[in-house]
Design a protein around this motif. Structure first.
Motif, mmCIF file in Angstrom:
data_model
loop_
_atom_site.group_PDB
_atom_site.id
_atom_site.type_symbol
_atom_site.label_atom_id
_atom_site.label_comp_id
_atom_site.label_asym_id
_atom_site.label_seq_id
_atom_site.Cartn_x
_atom_site.Cartn_y
_atom_site.Cartn_z
ATOM 1 N N THR A 86 -1.812 14.941 35.211
ATOM 2 C CA THR A 86 -0.658 15.755 34.834
ATOM 3 C C THR A 86 0.151 16.188 36.048
ATOM 4 N N GLU A 87 -0.445 16.037 37.262
ATOM 5 C CA GLU A 87 0.238 16.449 38.485
ATOM 6 C C GLU A 87 -0.206 15.550 39.640
ATOM 7 N N PHE A 88 0.705 15.351 40.583
ATOM 8 C CA PHE A 88 0.433 14.526 41.754
ATOM 9 C C PHE A 88 0.726 15.323 43.013
ATOM 10 N N GLY A 89 -0.103 15.120 44.041
ATOM 11 C CA GLY A 89 0.064 15.829 45.303
ATOM 12 C C GLY A 89 0.765 15.019 46.376
ATOM 13 N N GLU A 90 0.900 13.694 46.163
ATOM 14 C CA GLU A 90 1.549 12.837 47.154
ATOM 15 C C GLU A 90 1.997 11.530 46.499
ATOM 16 N N PRO A 91 2.911 10.818 47.163
ATOM 17 C CA PRO A 91 3.452 9.581 46.590
ATOM 18 C C PRO A 91 2.404 8.520 46.282
ATOM 19 N N ARG A 92 1.376 8.413 47.105
ATOM 20 C CA ARG A 92 0.333 7.396 46.869
ATOM 21 C C ARG A 92 -0.364 7.603 45.533
#
Length: 114
Positions: free
Chosen positions: A63-69
């Motif tokens: 539901t959430e991402f901390g970085e582009p990778r």
């Protein structure tokens, strides 16, 4: 910045095009809903199919991402087994690299400074 980074950049069997730069410049953390709102219409290309980012992210468990990778990996996973098999047999050696492959961010998927 080279045109390769902007243009037809292919990562593990998926052509992200200008979406790659947009994801690298985006402020993190970011929710799936925000990504869909801002970039949902972007087309992701594989040799097998073309699919909108919105559709790919609907199949994402996060539901959430901390970085582009993390976004990149979720998209590749969502596009399925055909994409991973295509990347594994690409033959150029670039398509199968992982984010933690020792390149120190040389894979082009680290955040851009804003």
């Amino acid at each position: 910045m080279s045109n390769e980074d902007e243009g037809h950049d292919r990562t593990r069997g998926v052509t992200f095009g200008p979406l790659k730069r947009a994801l690298r410049e985006h402020r993190y953390p970011v929710s799936v809903a925000e990504l869909v709102e801002q970039y949902g219409g972007f087309e992701l290309e594989t040799e097998v199919e073309s699919e909108r980012l919105e559709t790919a992210l609907e199949r994402c468990e996060r539901t959430e991402f901390g970085e582009p990778r993390q976004v990149r990996d979720a998209i590749i996973d969502a596009l399925g087994e055909e994409t991973r098999e295509e990347a594994a047999t690409a033959g150029d050696g670039r398509g199968t690299g992982e984010a933690g492959d020792g390149n120190g961010g040389a894979d082009g998927w680290s955040r851009l400074s804003t």
